[in-house]
Every structure is written in structure tokens, then in C-alpha cells.
Design a protein around this motif. Sequence first.
Motif, short mmCIF file in Angstrom:
data_model
loop_
_atom_site.label_atom_id
_atom_site.label_comp_id
_atom_site.label_asym_id
_atom_site.label_seq_id
_atom_site.Cartn_x
_atom_site.Cartn_y
_atom_site.Cartn_z
N MET A 1 0.73 -1.46 0.04
CA MET A 1 0.08 0.14 -0.12
C MET A 1 0.83 1.14 0.04
O MET A 1 0.60 2.23 -0.78
N TYR A 2 1.92 1.28 0.90
CA TYR A 2 3.00 2.47 0.81
C TYR A 2 3.30 2.54 -0.44
O TYR A 2 3.44 3.87 -0.82
N LYS A 3 3.73 1.53 -1.20
CA LYS A 3 4.24 1.91 -2.59
C LYS A 3 3.35 2.68 -3.58
O LYS A 3 3.77 3.49 -4.16
N ARG A 4 2.33 2.18 -3.55
CA ARG A 4 1.16 2.63 -4.41
C ARG A 4 0.96 4.26 -3.90
O ARG A 4 0.67 5.10 -4.95
N LEU A 5 0.74 4.67 -2.75
CA LEU A 5 0.49 5.88 -2.13
C LEU A 5 1.74 6.84 -2.54
O LEU A 5 1.64 8.19 -3.03
N LYS A 6 2.92 6.26 -2.60
CA LYS A 6 4.13 7.19 -2.87
C LYS A 6 4.60 7.37 -4.21
O LYS A 6 5.36 7.92 -4.67
N ASP A 7 3.89 6.27 -5.16
CA ASP A 7 4.19 6.36 -6.31
C ASP A 7 3.82 7.63 -7.43
O ASP A 7 2.52 7.60 -7.51
N MET A 8 4.72 8.17 -7.69
CA MET A 8 4.36 9.42 -8.69
C MET A 8 4.49 9.26 -10.17
O MET A 8 4.43 10.20 -10.75
N ALA A 40 -0.79 9.98 1.73
CA ALA A 40 0.51 10.40 1.66
C ALA A 40 0.59 11.90 1.18
O ALA A 40 -0.10 12.36 0.55
N ILE A 41 1.62 12.55 1.88
CA ILE A 41 1.93 14.03 1.56
C ILE A 41 3.55 13.79 0.76
O ILE A 41 4.46 13.25 1.51
N ILE A 42 3.49 14.32 -0.16
CA ILE A 42 4.56 14.12 -0.94
C ILE A 42 5.01 15.48 -1.67
O ILE A 42 4.67 16.23 -2.34
N PRO A 43 6.25 16.24 -0.93
CA PRO A 43 6.61 17.38 -1.50
C PRO A 43 7.48 17.01 -2.55
O PRO A 43 8.08 16.20 -2.86
N THR A 44 7.59 18.20 -3.64
CA THR A 44 8.41 18.16 -4.80
C THR A 44 9.20 19.52 -4.61
O THR A 44 8.85 20.42 -3.79
N THR A 45 10.05 19.87 -5.70
CA THR A 45 10.81 21.26 -5.58
C THR A 45 9.91 22.39 -5.80
O THR A 45 10.26 23.35 -5.63
N HIS A 46 8.45 22.25 -6.32
CA HIS A 46 7.58 23.25 -6.60
C HIS A 46 6.33 23.23 -6.03
O HIS A 46 5.53 24.38 -6.12
N ARG A 47 5.96 22.06 -5.58
CA ARG A 47 4.49 21.78 -4.71
C ARG A 47 4.62 20.77 -4.02
O ARG A 47 5.29 20.00 -3.84
N LEU A 48 3.10 20.76 -3.37
CA LEU A 48 2.78 19.79 -2.38
C LEU A 48 2.02 18.72 -2.88
O LEU A 48 0.90 19.22 -3.46
N PHE A 49 2.12 17.47 -2.88
CA PHE A 49 1.02 16.71 -3.44
C PHE A 49 0.45 15.82 -2.41
O PHE A 49 0.98 15.48 -1.38
N ILE A 50 -1.02 15.53 -2.26
CA ILE A 50 -1.77 15.07 -1.25
C ILE A 50 -2.16 14.01 -2.09
O ILE A 50 -2.94 14.13 -3.09
N ARG A 51 -1.79 12.83 -1.73
CA ARG A 51 -2.43 11.34 -2.44
C ARG A 51 -3.34 10.71 -1.55
O ARG A 51 -2.81 10.26 -0.37
N ILE A 52 -4.58 10.62 -1.61
CA ILE A 52 -5.43 9.86 -0.70
C ILE A 52 -6.00 8.47 -1.53
O ILE A 52 -6.37 8.25 -2.59
N TYR A 53 -6.17 7.48 -0.65
CA TYR A 53 -6.72 6.34 -0.64
C TYR A 53 -8.12 6.10 -0.92
O TYR A 53 -8.96 6.47 0.09
N ILE A 54 -8.75 5.83 -2.01
CA ILE A 54 -10.10 5.87 -2.21
C ILE A 54 -10.68 4.66 -1.96
O ILE A 54 -11.71 4.35 -1.26
N ASN A 55 -10.18 3.57 -2.72
CA ASN A 55 -10.69 2.33 -2.78
C ASN A 55 -9.35 1.45 -3.36
O ASN A 55 -8.33 1.92 -3.86
#
Length: 130
Positions: A1-8, A40-55
Motif C-alpha cells: 500500500m505504501y508503494k502505491r501511495l508514494k508512486d508518482m 501520503a504527503i509528497i513534497p516536490t521542488t515546486h508543490r506539495l502533493f496529497i495522495r489519498i486512498y479511495i478504494n
Amino acid sequence: MYKRLKDMGSIELFENEVVGPALVGTIEYEQDGRHEFYGAIIPTTHRLFIRIYINEREIESRGVFYEDITGISEEKLLMLGTVIHFWIGGHIGVSLKSVSDGDIDRTLEFLYKYRTRELHLEMEQNSNAG
């Protein structure tokens, strides 16, 4: 699960945009009447990504530009540990609590560094320093 949330891999990044260290945990964020998600909260050099598990088949992503984040605060709670709040305008837009994967200090260090650069908030060198 962690891998899917962190996969950009499915996210289109800007040229020269670099992904920083992610944090996985419980995201407090209002969407469609729900207020709590695993994500997951994933910062980049320009923005912050919020990735949420829906199903099982769907993870939703939202990017927030650093200029839209008016503040970042940490709260240390006895039962939850560190809670990180991301302020958008005058209210808390997103919070992350119960971190289950990732290094909070490393992620925040990356986030503060690149948000400061993006907002041009670097401290000016004081030429009168003695």
C-alpha cells in the motif's frame, strides 16, 4: 500500500521538478463529505502533493503550489505523535497525523527548503555581520 501511495509515476511533473521524501499516514482533508483518509504527503521542488486512498483501484492526487500554502505548523500530541498542518488561506486545509511510513524531519526539511526557494524567502546575507 505504501508503494502505491508514494508512486508518482502517473503524475505529470514540471521540467526539472524533483520529488522529495514522502510521509504516509492519516490525512485529514474534506472531500465529498469525508474528512479522514489513508494517504501520503509528497513534497516536490515546486508543490506539495496529497495522495489519498479511495478504494483498491483508485488513489486520488491533488497538487498544491507552495504559493497557496500560507503556513505549515507542527503539533505534538501524546497519543498521535506529530501532527503536521498545512494552512491554505486562513484555515487548516490539510493535516497529516499517525505517520506510519517516512521520516518527518527529513520530509519537513525538504519541504521548508524548497518552499522557501519557491516563495523567494531566503534570508539575505547581512553584510554588516561582524
